[in-house]
Enzyme design. Sequence first.
Site, PDB file in Angstrom:
ATOM      1  N   PHE A 157     -30.350 -15.863 -15.906  1.00 57.45           N
ATOM      2  CA  PHE A 157     -30.774 -15.518 -17.267  1.00 57.45           C
ATOM      3  C   PHE A 157     -30.509 -16.716 -18.161  1.00 57.45           C
ATOM      4  CE2 PHE A 157     -30.265 -14.115 -21.613  1.00 57.45           C
ATOM      5  CZ  PHE A 157     -31.417 -13.362 -21.772  1.00 57.45           C
ATOM      6  N   ASP A 242     -25.977 -24.024 -17.550  1.00 56.40           N
ATOM      7  CA  ASP A 242     -26.046 -23.120 -18.700  1.00 56.40           C
ATOM      8  C   ASP A 242     -24.701 -22.406 -18.826  1.00 56.40           C
ATOM      9  OD1 ASP A 242     -26.386 -21.008 -20.458  1.00 56.40           O
ATOM     10  OD2 ASP A 242     -28.369 -20.445 -19.712  1.00 56.40           O
ATOM     11  N   LYS A 269     -22.658 -18.774 -27.183  1.00 52.15           N
ATOM     12  CA  LYS A 269     -22.043 -17.496 -27.534  1.00 52.15           C
ATOM     13  C   LYS A 269     -20.652 -17.621 -28.168  1.00 52.15           C
ATOM     14  CE  LYS A 269     -24.721 -14.284 -24.808  1.00 52.15           C
ATOM     15  NZ  LYS A 269     -25.592 -14.652 -23.688  1.00 52.15           N
TER      16      LYS A 269
HETATM   17  C1  LIG Z   1     -26.983 -14.988 -23.724  1.00 50.94           C
HETATM   18  C2  LIG Z   1     -27.426 -16.089 -22.843  1.00 50.94           C
HETATM   19  C3  LIG Z   1     -28.489 -16.938 -23.215  1.00 50.94           C
HETATM   20  C4  LIG Z   1     -29.295 -16.719 -24.468  1.00 50.94           C
HETATM   21  O1  LIG Z   1     -28.539 -16.940 -25.614  1.00 50.94           O
HETATM   22  P1  LIG Z   1     -29.052 -16.345 -27.035  1.00 50.94           P
HETATM   23  O2  LIG Z   1     -28.017 -16.820 -27.991  1.00 50.94           O
HETATM   24  O3  LIG Z   1     -29.149 -14.881 -26.877  1.00 50.94           O
HETATM   25  O4  LIG Z   1     -30.358 -16.970 -27.304  1.00 50.94           O
HETATM   26  C5  LIG Z   1     -28.790 -17.989 -22.376  1.00 50.94           C
HETATM   27  N1  LIG Z   1     -28.110 -18.198 -21.240  1.00 50.94           N
HETATM   28  C6  LIG Z   1     -27.092 -17.409 -20.841  1.00 50.94           C
HETATM   29  C7  LIG Z   1     -26.364 -17.710 -19.585  1.00 50.94           C
HETATM   30  C8  LIG Z   1     -26.734 -16.316 -21.619  1.00 50.94           C
HETATM   31  O5  LIG Z   1     -25.750 -15.491 -21.213  1.00 50.94           O
END
Ligand SMILES: *Cc1c(COP(=O)(O)O)cnc(C)c1O
Length: 414
Positions: A157, A242, A269
């Site tokens: 994701f 990521d 986050k």
């Molecule tokens: C939540 C998340 C995203 C997206 O971040 P947003 O701030 O919601 O755009 C991307 N990569 C990972 C691994 C995530 O957990």
Amino acid sequence: MSEFTNPEFTSSELTHAPDGQGAQAEITHRYSRAMMQTFATPKRVFVRGEGIHLWDAEGNRHQDMLSGLAVTSLGQAHPAVLSAVTSQLSTLGHVSNLFATPSQVALAERLVSTVLAAEPGTARVFFTNSGTEANEAAFKVTRLTGRTKLVAMEGSFHGRTAAALAITHSPAYRIPFEPLPGEVVFVPYGDLDALRGAVDDQTAAVVMEPIQGENGVVVPPPGYLQAVRELTRQHGALLWIDEVQTGMGRTGQWLASAGVEADLVTVAKGLGNGFPIGALLARGGAATLLQPGHHGTTFGGNPVAAIAGLAVMAVIERDELLENARARGDQLASEIEGLPLVDHVRGAGLLRGVQFIGDIAVRVNDALLERGFITNAPRPSVLRVAPPLIITAEQVTAFTTALGEVLEAIAGDV
Ligand SMILES: *Cc1c(COP(=O)(O)O)cnc(C)c1O
């Protein structure tokens, strides 16, 4: 709180809505008419928070074991964030990226030195407002390598905008929006042989999460990240990690991939404790691929967001919250292992997935909410637990005791 509340903009509609019975139902009804239908109907309306606790519109207190999806590492209304943000906002709120601000530069330097553990001048930062935008920026960097092929992971994701979606595996998320940016291949997560078969000298980058949070806190085998680093180096491909969910101390280290030296790292986050901010961190040659005119943002690196990030990092260091994340995370896992219907607990620090025997996670999640504990169920058989990094040993045990009671009741039923 009251000194920050301007009476002109405070109405019962905005802050407390009518107290007592019916307040939640009333706001939820208005939500269902006014908001787009992108999210499931919320089960609670929250009006106030302090530390790891949230109060709903009917006055019930909840213990937050999810941190608003791994965001509020310092909990709600943390005094250091509050004072940094309010003093910055009352001094200078926004200037755009036509100009610089001291907070923005200071946060970029701190991210390079502390989070990437890189020497000054060897790495650079691009600020965004979210995780998906940080990934969007990283995607554009990969397109400037002269190669276009990307290798991503099954179960991944990376966000909901077009490029982030193109490397997100779930067909249900992607297919309605195709065609998306192309040349992405997916390989099974944690499978080094499959990756060896997919990465070649045309590969621009391999993109992966160090732990797959949305997929149910899935952890790759030991040594996998380092092996991916070596493989990408052999082929002259970038390694893009990521860390939007795992970074900024969530797993008990600044990065879950600490030591791996990825070319591109995205965070978001936990960076602003709820103030919207994300960042692309790039090291070495990858740090200078984006040149003037290639990318931009109006809000990204806004001084208020940047000072929030600085406050978060300062408190994590001052209060030794990386250590607390590791200690409380181990406590959480060991108190949950051995409860009825629990197969195992995985993850690191305070990002944990409880794997149940059977698809009971939604039922467990709902029962915990009734008892005033917030978690979520990223998969039918997995409960995600990601409390603020400030959680105490007693608060961990309060949660694991409630979880034990919920599981015993369900075990008695089945
Ligand atoms: C939540 C998340 C995203 C997206 O971040 P947003 O701030 O919601 O755009 C991307 N990569 C990972 C691994 C995530 O957990």
